[in-house]
Design an enzyme around this catalytic site. Sequence first.
Site, mmCIF file in Angstrom:
data_model
loop_
_atom_site.group_PDB
_atom_site.id
_atom_site.type_symbol
_atom_site.label_atom_id
_atom_site.label_comp_id
_atom_site.label_asym_id
_atom_site.label_seq_id
_atom_site.Cartn_x
_atom_site.Cartn_y
_atom_site.Cartn_z
ATOM 1 N N THR A 1 0.832 -1.207 0.000
ATOM 2 C CA THR A 1 0.000 0.000 0.000
ATOM 3 C C THR A 1 0.866 1.256 0.000
ATOM 4 O O THR A 1 0.580 2.213 -0.725
ATOM 5 C CB THR A 1 -0.955 0.006 1.210
ATOM 6 O OG1 THR A 1 -1.709 -1.203 1.204
ATOM 7 C CG2 THR A 1 -1.901 1.186 1.159
ATOM 8 N N CYS A 2 1.912 1.255 0.780
ATOM 9 C CA CYS A 2 2.806 2.422 0.835
ATOM 10 C C CYS A 2 3.474 2.639 -0.524
ATOM 11 O O CYS A 2 3.545 3.759 -1.021
ATOM 12 C CB CYS A 2 3.857 2.241 1.924
ATOM 13 S SG CYS A 2 3.169 2.043 3.580
#
Length: 165
Positions: A59-60
């Site tokens: 996600t990052c």
Amino acid sequence: MANITLKGNAINTIGNLPKVGTKAPNFTLTAVDLSQKSLADFSGKNIILNIFPSVDTGTCAMSVREFNKNASELKNTVVLCISKDLPFAQARFCAAEDLDNVIMLSDFTTGSFGKDYELQITNGPLAHLHSRVIVILDENGTIKYTEQVSEIADEPNYLAALKAI
């Protein structure tokens, strides 16, 4: 404190994000070349602060890719991607992904950015890392928009962030 979750499990931050309409707290962070960068270095520009636990998570990494894609189309705007990852890991990630429209900055030396913006996680497996947050600043360093993503595994609302510029 903000109540957020990590895969549905409750965790907390040390406080609440700075309020919209206030001046952003100053910071000094480490760039991938190990130089020090402060908020003043980006004076006169709109600033997107894309803050996250670690670039080594899916996600990052996606948030960095997404803002990199959009950054080239934004006038007088800089995207700062901030985590506690070592600058070497940040540089390696950007090189491997061919990302050059964002600036990676690390809070690894003091952790003061996470504390000053009150987004440091206090408990759970990600304790002491940054929560997933977007902060938009205008050319004068005034906060125009904030998003504390309630579930760490979720992506931020890119459209809302970009509209705030």
